[in-house]
Design a protein around this motif. Structure first.
Motif, short mmCIF file in Angstrom:
data_model
loop_
_atom_site.label_atom_id
_atom_site.label_comp_id
_atom_site.label_asym_id
_atom_site.label_seq_id
_atom_site.Cartn_x
_atom_site.Cartn_y
_atom_site.Cartn_z
N LEU A 33 0.85 -1.21 0.07
CA LEU A 33 0.15 -0.07 -0.10
C LEU A 33 0.82 1.35 0.10
CD1 LEU A 33 -2.76 -1.03 2.58
CD2 LEU A 33 -3.01 -0.51 0.29
N ALA A 34 0.48 2.16 -0.83
CA ALA A 34 1.40 3.57 -0.88
C ALA A 34 0.21 4.67 -0.86
CB ALA A 34 2.04 3.47 -2.11
N TYR A 35 0.80 5.78 -0.76
CA TYR A 35 0.02 7.04 -0.64
C TYR A 35 0.60 7.87 -1.84
CZ TYR A 35 -1.40 6.27 4.06
OH TYR A 35 -2.21 5.56 5.14
N ARG A 36 -0.48 8.50 -2.82
CA ARG A 36 -0.09 9.48 -3.76
C ARG A 36 -0.85 10.84 -3.81
NH1 ARG A 36 -2.74 10.49 -8.59
NH2 ARG A 36 -1.56 11.23 -10.07
N ALA A 37 -0.15 11.62 -3.59
CA ALA A 37 -0.68 13.07 -3.34
C ALA A 37 -0.98 13.41 -4.78
CB ALA A 37 -0.05 14.07 -2.90
N PRO A 38 -2.27 14.08 -5.02
CA PRO A 38 -2.55 14.35 -6.60
C PRO A 38 -1.58 15.36 -7.07
CG PRO A 38 -4.56 14.36 -5.53
CD PRO A 38 -3.39 14.26 -4.13
N LEU A 39 -1.16 15.41 -8.52
CA LEU A 39 -0.20 16.40 -9.24
C LEU A 39 -1.20 17.49 -9.39
CD1 LEU A 39 1.60 13.90 -11.43
CD2 LEU A 39 2.57 15.10 -9.62
N PRO A 40 -0.64 18.30 -9.77
CA PRO A 40 -1.25 19.88 -10.49
C PRO A 40 -2.14 19.25 -11.45
CG PRO A 40 0.67 20.73 -9.64
CD PRO A 40 0.76 19.32 -9.50
N ALA A 41 -1.69 18.52 -12.48
CA ALA A 41 -2.32 18.10 -13.67
C ALA A 41 -3.52 17.30 -13.46
CB ALA A 41 -1.42 17.29 -14.64
#
Length: 477
Positions: free
Chosen positions: A226-234
């Motif tokens: 499991l991992a976290y991904r913060a959204p990119l500006p795109a």
């Protein structure tokens, strides 16, 4: 407490499969498609006369996605402003009203995502094949053309059926890199320009886009994590194009007097008051003169206590639903409180049932024609169907993450972990939810004798984790 949005990458291997098979059986999710449905999905589409294959469209989706609902092209207008051309997969060109494929879509309602695969709304030959906006493929689409003023405000809207052909399939990271490095061609480079203008207009009207990190289930070296991904500006700029189209669709339907809106009433004072108490506990400064929307925009999802608060903010979205109206009798609530404007789901018809109907109503409205009878006949049942489908999708998401977390930690019962308390139950402050620093796990905590310190770091002990029988549970160390 609602989960983070989960995005699945890859296909985790055993020992998850048995638990996931059991989950499918327990939830009664649909299995393979019946023969008559597959036969209908193999029939040729009803092709439109208008040829728009000269528009160099592109898509932005997760790398593994093949069910591509949207493709776009952005350009500057002579004299100032922008032209947004947004092609949406035309599922209505393939699905005959009242047929077996139509009935199966109403049974499934929306695509369900599991770590080891998905349960699609439509047969893959359609949703990942002839109806998908894959690069180099000519296919029917619902083509939106939205002309914007120099400040990003909508000026002219047109929607019609068209033949289209996407030129490129991009993922978010690639799109962001090209924009950041100045290597993007103008149609992609304008995504930032238009996206930021639309974000500024969102702020002006009081709308809110929650920048909540995604929780990912990732296959790696034959196992899973499991991992976290913060959204990119795109991600946000791309979402603004979809929001723009959904708002245009809502206005078309309201002018037409018939439609189905995605609505959300304003949050009650009690819910906002609870958020204020949560902000205080998380040491987030929220002066009374600062609006909720302004506060949310100031938060950084990379900071654990900000991410925890953003997750709590999703509780204000629980009242969202679908509102049907017809014959000019507009509903009492037409707006979506988070969008701060009327809004409709219309941009994901390969994965969500209601979008096909919204597209058909908008096409009729733009052409000055009556809404098709088969659409009117299905409208009243749509809100309930979508609510049931959304509940099932939410259950699948929560249960899948629980199973992955349990499989990940099953050999570590009794171990100690560093965590952050991100939720405390109001009726029992000794119980709540913790977010582990590593691995990326959210789980329930209970068994202590004192009130949990919301927003504080806490050392916790794993007390149970079994992907077949028990969810992950912790207790204060």
């Amino acid at each position: 407490m609602p989960r983070r949005h989960v995005r699945v990458t890859g296909a985790p291997q055993a020992p998850l499969r048995a638990a996931l098979r059991a989950l499918r059986t327990e939830l009664g999710v649909p299995g393979s498609f019946p023969a008559d449905v597959l036969a209908e999905a193999g029939r040729p589409a009803r092709l439109p006369a208008y040829d728009a294959t000269d528009i160099p469209l592109f898509t932005i989706d997760p790398p593994s996605s093949e069910d591509l609902d949207q493709a776009m092209h952005l350009a500057r207008r002579e004299g100032g402003g922008y032209r947004v051309q947004y092609a949406i997969a035309d599922v209505g060109a393939f699905v005959a009203p009242g047929g077996a494929l139509d009935a199966e879509a109403h049974r499934r309602v929306m695509t369900l995502y599991f770590p080891d695969g998905k349960i699609p709304l439509h047969p893959p030959a359609l949703s990942e094949g002839v109806a998908s906006l894959l690069p180099g493929q000519t296919c029917p689409a619902v083509l939106w053309t939205i002309d914007l003023a120099p400040d990003g405000r909508t000026e002219i809207v047109d929607v019609r059926r068209a033949l289209v052909r996407s030129r490129a399939k991009l993922d978010y990271a690639t799109a962001q890199h090209r924009i950041d490095t100045g290597t993007a061609e103008e149609p992609l480079a304008l995504l930032k320009e238009v996206g930021e203008l639309r974000e500024a207009l969102e702020i002006e009207r009081g709308g809110i886009s929650l920048n909540v990190p995604e929780q990912e289930i990732v296959e790696k070296d034959g196992t899973y994590e499991l991992a976290y991904r913060a959204p990119l500006p795109a991600d946000g700029w791309n979402a603004q194009i979809s929001l723009l189209t959904g708002m245009a669709a809502a206005e078309l339907m309201l002018d037409h007097g018939t439609g189905v809106l995605r609505t959300l009433p304003a949050a009650p004072d009690g819910a906002v008051g609870r958020l204020r108490r949560t902000a205080h506990a998380l040491r987030i400064d929220w002066p009374h003169h600062v609006s909720y929307a302004r506060l949310v925009r100031s938060l950084d999802p990379h900071l654990p206590h900000h991410a925890a608060f953003l997750q709590e903010c999703t509780t204000l979205l629980r009242g969202a639903g679908y509102t049907v109206f017809r014959d000019g009798a507009l509903p009492e609530v037409t707006a979506h409180a988070a969008v701060a404007a009327p809004y409709a789901h219309c941009t994901a018809p390969l994965r969500r049932l209601v979008d096909r109907y919204a597209s058909e109503i908008c096409l009729a409205a733009a052409a000055g024609l009556p809404t098709p009878e088969w659409v009117l006949a299905a409208l009243d049942a749509l809100p309930k169907e979508m609510a049931e489908g959304s509940r099932r999708a939410g259950t699948v998401e929560r249960e899948c993450v629980d199973i992955v977390e349990a499989a990940l930690l099953k050999d570590r019962v009794g171990d100690l972990f560093e965590a952050c308390v991100v939720d405390v139950q109001e009726h029992d402050p000794t119980a709540g939810t913790v977010q582990l620093e590593s691995p990326a796990v959210f789980a329930r905590i209970s068994g202590g004798t004192t009130e949990l310190p919301l927003g504080e770091r806490l050392r916790v002990r794993l007390t149970q984790a079994d992907p077949g029988t028990a969810k992950v549970r912790f207790e204060p160390a």
